[in-house]
Design a protein around this motif. Structure first.
Motif, short mmCIF file in Angstrom:
data_model
loop_
_atom_site.label_atom_id
_atom_site.label_comp_id
_atom_site.label_asym_id
_atom_site.label_seq_id
_atom_site.Cartn_x
_atom_site.Cartn_y
_atom_site.Cartn_z
N LEU A 228 132.53 71.11 96.87
CA LEU A 228 131.50 70.41 96.28
C LEU A 228 131.62 69.05 96.39
O LEU A 228 132.31 68.38 96.99
CB LEU A 228 131.92 70.52 94.80
CG LEU A 228 132.33 72.35 94.33
CD1 LEU A 228 132.65 72.01 92.75
CD2 LEU A 228 131.01 72.98 94.46
N HIS A 229 130.22 68.48 96.46
CA HIS A 229 130.10 67.11 96.92
C HIS A 229 129.52 66.22 95.89
O HIS A 229 128.78 66.72 94.86
CB HIS A 229 129.17 66.77 97.82
CG HIS A 229 129.19 67.63 99.33
ND1 HIS A 229 129.10 69.09 99.34
CD2 HIS A 229 129.92 67.22 100.29
CE1 HIS A 229 129.76 69.22 100.53
NE2 HIS A 229 130.03 68.04 101.07
N THR A 230 129.89 64.97 95.68
CA THR A 230 129.21 63.80 94.88
C THR A 230 129.04 62.67 95.75
O THR A 230 129.78 62.62 96.67
CB THR A 230 129.98 63.54 93.60
OG1 THR A 230 130.97 62.81 94.05
CG2 THR A 230 130.23 64.71 92.62
N HIS A 231 127.98 62.18 95.40
CA HIS A 231 127.51 60.69 96.37
C HIS A 231 127.54 61.20 97.87
O HIS A 231 127.89 60.66 98.72
CB HIS A 231 128.42 59.70 96.30
CG HIS A 231 128.56 59.12 94.92
ND1 HIS A 231 127.56 57.98 94.48
CD2 HIS A 231 129.27 59.67 93.79
CE1 HIS A 231 128.23 57.65 93.31
NE2 HIS A 231 128.74 58.65 92.99
N GLU A 232 127.11 62.72 98.21
CA GLU A 232 127.14 63.19 99.42
C GLU A 232 128.48 63.17 100.04
O GLU A 232 128.58 63.45 101.31
CB GLU A 232 126.20 62.74 100.33
CG GLU A 232 124.67 62.49 99.42
CD GLU A 232 123.35 62.53 100.39
OE1 GLU A 232 123.74 62.39 101.76
OE2 GLU A 232 122.41 62.38 99.88
N GLN A 233 129.59 62.84 99.27
CA GLN A 233 130.91 63.07 99.84
C GLN A 233 131.74 64.07 99.17
O GLN A 233 131.40 64.56 98.13
CB GLN A 233 131.81 61.58 99.63
CG GLN A 233 130.81 60.56 100.05
CD GLN A 233 131.14 60.02 101.37
OE1 GLN A 233 132.09 60.26 101.93
NE2 GLN A 233 130.20 59.23 102.10
N PRO A 234 132.61 64.66 99.93
CA PRO A 234 133.66 65.87 99.55
C PRO A 234 133.98 65.34 98.10
O PRO A 234 134.63 64.15 98.06
CB PRO A 234 134.61 65.94 100.47
CG PRO A 234 134.21 65.46 101.86
CD PRO A 234 132.98 64.38 101.50
N ALA A 235 134.02 66.04 97.15
CA ALA A 235 134.42 65.80 95.86
C ALA A 235 135.49 66.60 95.20
O ALA A 235 136.34 66.17 94.54
CB ALA A 235 133.26 65.63 94.95
N ALA A 236 135.20 67.85 95.16
CA ALA A 236 136.18 68.69 94.69
C ALA A 236 136.20 70.27 95.40
O ALA A 236 135.03 70.55 96.01
CB ALA A 236 135.96 68.89 93.17
N LYS B 71 142.22 66.43 100.13
CA LYS B 71 142.50 65.40 99.32
C LYS B 71 141.47 65.53 97.98
O LYS B 71 141.86 64.79 97.10
CB LYS B 71 141.73 64.02 99.96
CG LYS B 71 142.74 63.31 101.14
CD LYS B 71 142.31 62.15 101.57
CE LYS B 71 141.13 62.03 102.22
NZ LYS B 71 140.81 62.76 103.60
N THR B 72 140.56 66.39 98.11
CA THR B 72 139.84 66.39 96.81
C THR B 72 140.57 67.31 95.67
O THR B 72 139.91 67.57 94.69
CB THR B 72 138.40 67.53 97.14
OG1 THR B 72 138.78 68.79 97.54
CG2 THR B 72 137.60 66.62 98.02
N ALA C 100 145.53 59.03 98.76
CA ALA C 100 144.34 59.29 99.39
C ALA C 100 144.01 58.58 100.65
O ALA C 100 144.05 58.64 101.77
CB ALA C 100 143.21 59.21 98.67
N LEU D 86 143.33 65.84 94.52
CA LEU D 86 144.06 64.89 93.97
C LEU D 86 143.56 64.55 92.31
O LEU D 86 144.41 64.01 91.56
CB LEU D 86 144.13 63.55 94.56
CG LEU D 86 144.80 63.70 96.14
CD1 LEU D 86 144.60 62.44 96.96
CD2 LEU D 86 146.35 63.78 95.94
N THR D 87 142.33 64.94 92.21
CA THR D 87 141.78 64.78 90.84
C THR D 87 142.56 65.21 90.00
O THR D 87 143.11 65.00 88.94
CB THR D 87 140.51 64.99 90.84
OG1 THR D 87 139.70 64.41 91.67
CG2 THR D 87 139.72 64.58 89.29
N GLU D 88 142.84 66.72 90.46
CA GLU D 88 143.65 67.49 89.18
C GLU D 88 144.98 67.20 89.28
O GLU D 88 145.70 67.31 88.43
CB GLU D 88 143.25 68.99 89.46
CG GLU D 88 141.69 69.24 89.57
CD GLU D 88 141.02 68.80 88.30
OE1 GLU D 88 141.65 68.63 87.04
OE2 GLU D 88 139.54 68.64 88.46
#
Lengths: 477, 477, 477, 477
Positions: C149-157, C358-359, C387, C361-363
């Motif tokens: 999944l992407h946000t800001h066109e970058q890997p997010a989650a 690295k996506t 990260a 790391l949020t969790e």
């Protein structure tokens, strides 16, 4: 406006006055309105309608006009013109009471807008060259850096980073030239046209134009007092620039988002996420990429607003200036933000390494034809087959075997490996304007020269305007 | 496309093929595509890749290309380029099989579009002068005919019909010049750029450009093969023209709809109603007035379509040509329909008679100030009062009594009546560009000269293009 | 139109007639115009103005109207209404001569447009569910397939493919509902309103509405004969759908263009290049992605066209129907092309493998907070550091050492590795609507139900309309 | 943002920070952001992650948030979310440090925008009914006042002022209903969706939605955190309203500008000219008439901005909120200004007198057919001839002689005079929805009822929202 009561009864409710007032947007043209009034007073002086002394004091009052007056003014004054007139009436009544003699808000506001627009054009061209410069110097720096070229968003051919950057610079310079070409039409004076069809006050329109640094006049008084065609020319120029900015920003977002990245910039142009600690978001480029949508939205509002005009000035035109200022300011800010960002541009880890070797097959097919081995259509078909095999993971050896089997001679089969090396492929480009490093350098030289010319033009226009403004608002000559 | 099977499997379902095909829109550029292919073949000949004989036969095949082939072609051929290639492959295989050698559809279609756009520009400028001419001759004819001028859609000042018509002509000529100014950017050759970054086929790009009548090349190959900035410049020019057309049409609708009408035209430009027998509807002007909305819609579609491009050519660009043709054709038809209508223009019964005498008060107020009797603000207030009295039905005598009472001397009071006569008022206008008949005549002279220059330019461009086209498709030289 | 000569003189030149004619666009509403005339004739019969026999013959003549007549008709007939009237006049004069009794083209064309629009709505909703269905079945099939999944066109989650596809399906269904919600306003009859303010012919407006399958009437005759607000509602619905289509197409282009690709489709939806043999261009998705720009362009043209209307019907409105048909047809074709493409959708080689660890790391940061170890802001800062280290190529061991050094207990340090495994991360999602596979499945179930409801509604409307049309054009009842 | 330094190096230059900051636009959603944070904290409390005491103090800190903080904040904080978090961190660290736990700016800002939009919808519907009310009461008052109806901007039929005003009211109410219909889609909670694909923090999304007065949730987390489809629905509703406002304003400008005027308003809604003392310009209506262009411009910007989104949230979306607020505020102000103006509406001197008698010929032709004398086409031709004669100044007697000559019987000839009297003509209208006074009154009754329902709905929504806001920001329950 005391004179309202001659013709109309009662007061305008404040909310309604606020609804029709343009005081907020008029801040953008305050300097210009002051200069227009100075030129008008000089014209009255030339006709002997006011004395040197009154003119001197009136010019002083204009120079001393308190900028904050627009924000605190009663909205019933409607616009900057009446606020300035009120100011002059209280400071130099002999001038203020006659300020509207042979001058309508219709020709005056058109003059002020034209002056602000011409200044914006020069400022934008200057800032635009301020972005073209780092694009060109980075292009020069990375003229040999391998970089993948795409069509249909798919790898298409080997190229160089300098080639890609100079393409953006070239488009930007053309857009700036298109913007600059609107200057001539903008820079004509409507003053002295009266409200719609002329005036019996014998203004010397050419002298007024000269005082304000205009190149000439908009002759027809109806056109002068109501046409906004010049402003559409300006917005069209901004649209051109914004398209280049949006395309550039889009590419930057994409190149930094590839895995591995093809380009990189300083962290200052990225943000992280408040919840996702690993994020590095290209926020400046994301915001810049909205430029086309902004300018297009303003262009739509403007065009619809000014169209279907019946007769001379209508108040709809008042609503058509905000789009100009909004579009111009946004474009200016974006040019500057992008310039700062591009100054930190560098190739990412993927730049040199992530070129798909299959993208060399186009020139292999050309080689097979140029050397007389196959017609191009046959060569193309054969190379399509090679691409499919490589895509499916076939080894180079098995591809070569297939080529031999297909009847290619040994030299031709051996040649394939050369065309799978991107750096050799770009060396084969044989036309002007290609991404071959020496050709890239040559074309950059031309763009640098064009950029310099545009910059000199803009600098000159801004200086001339500054001088002319100081002179018209300065003392009696 | 037989070569598809090298890289891809299976066939495209017809409905899908139809969805992505551009064959329908490509009709607009068929002539240009044929010329582009002729120039390309000449380039192959220059490099010695085909013989004079093959070239001769190939040129013949191009000249003999059946226009209806586009309509009957299999949509799987995708576009005009492949249909022409197929035609050549069957007629002159040696040429057809190599037609794509160092020529991609990316640079070829851009060249064809540029050629069609430059021709459209010349055609539009020519048709535009064809509308300016009757506007100017009618303006000359009615230079003395009294006509009310409006601001805020209310009677504002006395004027003349010639003045109003020459305003439209002036705006139209400026718009045409703006359109013509896009010609230079359009008229540069992208050919030889290859698909995105150049080609190893050593085309002489300058020679190809010369063959097709281009002024030079779009140097950078990436820009050449993918930028549509030139087309945006074209659409911006069309938007300028359409704004003038819409404003002109709006005024014509309104003037014929006033009671009594201020203008009239031949019945041919009106329709009646199928149910209301008394109707006389100005249908041509109504349709013409939609011009701005049409061109603006196409501009929006186009701009959004071409923006946010990543890399070189994307198929989104294919969808960006239809807006060009639609906008251009519509504008051309409208210019022609309006020209026919304007040729029958004549003043309506209201033209000379329906000028509100109160609209002379502006110059009466100026006279009171110019003669030193009152400051302008006091004169304005007094005249506002006069207007209110007259509006409420007061007699001229009672107004004069009021003026005397207000302290005006006898000469000043007597002067009022003069300023209530429209023809005398227009005689007082004292600035260049006013609606005073002699000034109107003078400015028409200037516009006629400008119109002639534009017409000559357009005629010259069309002739040059015709010659160049005949030459490139003609026999081997 | 013979009756023209009662009021107007002379003939319309053919080129002018062609300019104002709407015959070409009217083909889209021919069936509806025939039905409207049938209903009108039935109303005349109810009032006793024509006999059963005349009605019977007239209905037959309408049923037998030759479709090609529109293309060959004299443009001086202006539109479909007059061509049908002429047809009826020659076949059944008693009916044709009275066809305009209490019926104007203003109310008739509005009725026909409304009928065509309501049919388009149903057709579009049906085709829309035809795209939602494969989106949902593919979502179900790939509910467990890992997908970045992407946000800001970058890997997010980390996420799942089913989650992404069901998001598009959900948006599409909402857009279709928005479109369907315009049906009610569209489906009201303007017939019997007369040209602008009513008619003295005592039509039973409700009965006519019933005959044509309308739900009721547009009561106010002025509104009924001139408002196009219903059509704006329709275009807004199309804009909603086109936004979803453009976003979906954009994502498909991008996912197939990643390296390695995240998604793939059958070759039928790709083209190769005529010069670059390795190309595999996602042409169908590229074309589909222009949908928003197309519909937006038509919306702009339409909105500007219909606005600033003065009084009742103006001919500008005639120019406002083409945008409806163009936008509707394009959207319909795109829904169908995309449906075919989506039916061949499959995960690409990158889908399962290219999720950036690295996506997770949020969790991990959330876990550190939920378990009471660190406030979230401290956990976020720490994970940002992790990260950065991983990004710079640090080994997992050195990161763990850093965490221990930073004071984290052993369990917490050990936990990091779990959160670097995408599949485990998606298992931790604890809210409804997340990308956890079971939750994705649950939500798909709901969407399938909604899709079924919309499909049933559309099918029902189309069937009802078909029946009503057959009845009104059928024999005398 | 202290946490930036975990992942990124260096500081953002202030000018760049200002370029990407949304602090200025965020003022519009400050109240909503505070409420969203309150609901989030309550959710943390429900999970036991913060104590009642911390919650209590945090809620107090949110209630005490200083509004001016947004204007003075460091632009490096980027947006309102970070300013609020910083505020909370300094006031109640236990809450501030965990404010981003399971809450991203992506779902939070979407929630705040949705809440502001739903409030705008209710405010707009309320203000809209505030304009519909005076339109309807004036329509009732002037239900019998003769008024000319136009088509093609030409006199078409006799009507009544009440009929014309109720048409505008009817269109306005439909537009308001369309706007209100967007409420449902808007009013769903995205909170708890996390940044893109869910969160491991086990928020009870339904409970949060309930706390904030949402009707339910946007289930799919990707859609919830990134879709702006709901906002497009809102803008489409505004476009509908603005079209009605522009058309109404256009008509008001025109009616007061006819000679003699058909309508009039208090002087408060007019301005005079600073140079032309007789002017009385309808400035409020002129400004109001630009509404469509404004909203359309914002819609274009918005649509282009949000389209072609790849993946979840992108910063382009930040630039898509300003258009919402600008379009909403403008529409609100216009509704209010127009309501004040319409409250002073009265018929002008031309209303009763300036109806062209020839406009009665349509019903005369119908009468000739209804009474069996002529087919309609023959009657139409005859009446066309009558119109031509009257237009050319023929006397009524000579027309009657012509009719007798043409074979009409005496009764029919005598009847003509009746149909040349407008008041008698409107008495013949025989369909529902016509401009016959009793029918106008009947239809006004229905519109008054609809207006009341809309008003009650809007009032109720605003009250509910106010209560819910007070509750969520109030003390611990």
């Amino acid at each position: 406006m005391a004179f309202r009561k001659g013709r109309l009864e009662g007061e305008v409710p404040e909310r309604v006055a606020r609804y029709i007032s343009s005081l907020e947007e008029d801040e953008e043209i305050l300097d210009e309105v002051l200069a227009v009034n100075a030129a008008h007073l000089r014209s009255l002086r030339r006709m002997g309608l006011i004395s040197d002394d009154v003119l001197e004091r009136a010019l002083g009052a204009l120079r001393g006009f308190p900028r904050e007056a627009l924000r605190t003014a009663d909205p019933r004054l409607e616009d900057v013109h009446m606020v300035v007139e009120e100011h002059l009436r209280s400071e130099v009544p002999e001038a203020g009471e006659n300020l509207a003699l042979g001058k309508s808000r219709n020709d005056a506001v058109s003059a002020a807008i034209r002056m602000r627009v011409r200044r914006f054009i020069a400022e934008l061209v200057l800032s635009g060259t301020g972005l073209a410069e780092p694009l060109l110097s980075k292009a020069e720096e990375y003229a040999e850096t391998l970089f993948p070229l795409h069509t249909h968003e798919q790898p298409a051919a080997p190229g160089t980073l300098g080639f890609v950057l100079s393409c953006h610079a070239s488009r930007l310079l053309k857009a700036l030239r298109a913007l600059a070409s609107a200057y001539g039409e903008v820079n004509a004076s409507p003053l002295g046209a009266g409200p719609v069809g002329g005036t019996s006050v014998p203004h010397d329109r050419l002298a007024i134009a000269e005082d304000l640094g205009f190149d000439g006049v908009v002759l027809n008084a109806l056109e002068a007092s109501s046409s906004r065609d010049f402003a559409l020319a300006f917005l069209c120029g901004l649209l051109r620039v914004s398209l280049v900015l949006t395309d550039l920003a889009e590419e930057l977002v994409r190149y930094v988002s590839q895995n591995p990245p093809l380009l990189d910039f300083d962290d200052a142009f990225f943000s992280t996420s408040s919840i996702m600690p690993h994020k590095r978001n290209p926020v400046v480029a994301e915001v810049a990429r909205t430029s086309l949508s902004r300018v297009l939205g303003e262009l739509v509002r403007f065009s619809v607003n000014v169209s279907r005009r019946f007769g001379g000035y209508v108040l709809d035109l008042q609503e058509s200036t905000e789009p100009l200022w909004r579009a111009a300011r946004w474009t200016l800010e974006t040019l500057e933000a992008m310039a700062e960002m591009v100054r930190t541009l560098r190739p990412g880890p993927g730049a040199g390494t992530s070129i798909d070797p299959k993208t060399g097959l186009t020139e292999y097919a050309a080689w097979l034809t140029l050397t007389g081995r196959l017609t191009f259509r046959r060569a193309h078909l054969l190379c399509g087959r090679i691409a499919s095999m490589l895509h499916s993971g076939a080894s180079l050896e098995s591809v070569e075997a297939y080529l031999t089997e297909s009847g290619l001679d040994r030299e031709a089969v051996a040649k394939l490996r050369e065309f799978l090396e991107p750096r050799r492929v770009i060396g084969t480009y044989a036309v002007i304007g290609s991404s071959r490093p020496d050709e890239v350098r040559r074309s950059i030289g031309e763009l640098v020269r064009e950029c310099g010319e545009l910059k000199a033009w803009a600098t000159d226009r801004l200086r001339f305007e500054e001088e002319r403004r100081a002179r018209v608002l300065g003392g009696v000559r």
